[in-house]
Enzyme design. Sequence first.
Site: not given
Length: 282
Positions: A137, A139, A142, A155, A173
């Site tokens: 994840d 991005k 995070n 995260d 997203t």
Amino acid sequence: SVQTHRQYSLDSFEIGRKLGKGKFGKVYCARDKATGYVCALKVMEKKELIHFKVEKQFRREIEIQSNLSRHPNILRLYGHFHDSSRVFLILEYAGQGEMFKVLRKKGRFSDVLASQYICQIASALSYLHKKHIIHRDLKPENLLIGLDGEVKLSDFGWSVHTPSSRRTTMCGTLDYLPPEMVEAKDHDYKVDLWALGVLTYEFLVGNPPFEEPAHKATYKRISKVDLKIPPYVSVEAADLIRRLLQHQPERRFPLDQIPEHPWIVKNRPLWPNNSGCERRSS
Ligand SMILES: CS(=O)(=O)NCc1cccc(-c2cn3c(Cl)cnc3c(Nc3ccc(N4CCOCC4)cc3)n2)c1
């Protein structure tokens, strides 16, 4: 520092200002009364975790992040505790806040800043992969920034031990998903390489490469690797982006070679800045 074995409760802390509000919780700046150490306290309502059916993901976040010992680019989780209605995570305080707010404010980053961030994130990902963990994840939302400007991966709710095939449905997203996840195929740590390519593009351009208003259109562009790199992106940066955004996972540029990629070498600062990516003593 915050001792990781001690039993904590809410009154172990002086609560400071609210740093932010996320989907599942709020984060406050806090000071450990016993040691005076500043940390971040992430508070989540148990009923919300149950309502969003994310308690399993949450337990995994705690298990994964507490086992990650020191890495300069991974946000530390010192401990956790709960009361009747809430769960609390005691996290390392990241002194400069959220990466995506800095990116939105600046629009896009220079080659020097973007390459330092990417090298640090690659270092953190390499550390995770060696522990058989994929982040899944990656991005700007995070990523946090430490007091000295170093990147902190945070995260770990979506991280898993490899190999894995996704069981929980995707939300949020799609921009960072590689073809094999969009096509719900089995995937492994090389999904993080794809996301690193998306992140490199977004740092230099200001938006992710396959962004479209409609999900379907984003899917299509990801599947076809319909990549358009603007002319102002340097040749070296474009080279790394293309080497990471490869449809076939096994063709993606290996993390361990990133510190030696021309874009990183060319833009590395002369002075060491304990970011985890300074010039190797050649
Ligand atoms: C789902 S969530 O609730 O976890 N995410 C929402 C959210 C939203 C906003 C912030 C933060 C945040 C989290 N932090 C953690 Cl965790 C450690 N340090 C920080 C941390 N640190 C921090 C440090 C400085 C600042 N300033 C710097 C000066 O400009 C104003 C903001 C903000 C946050 N922030 C989080």
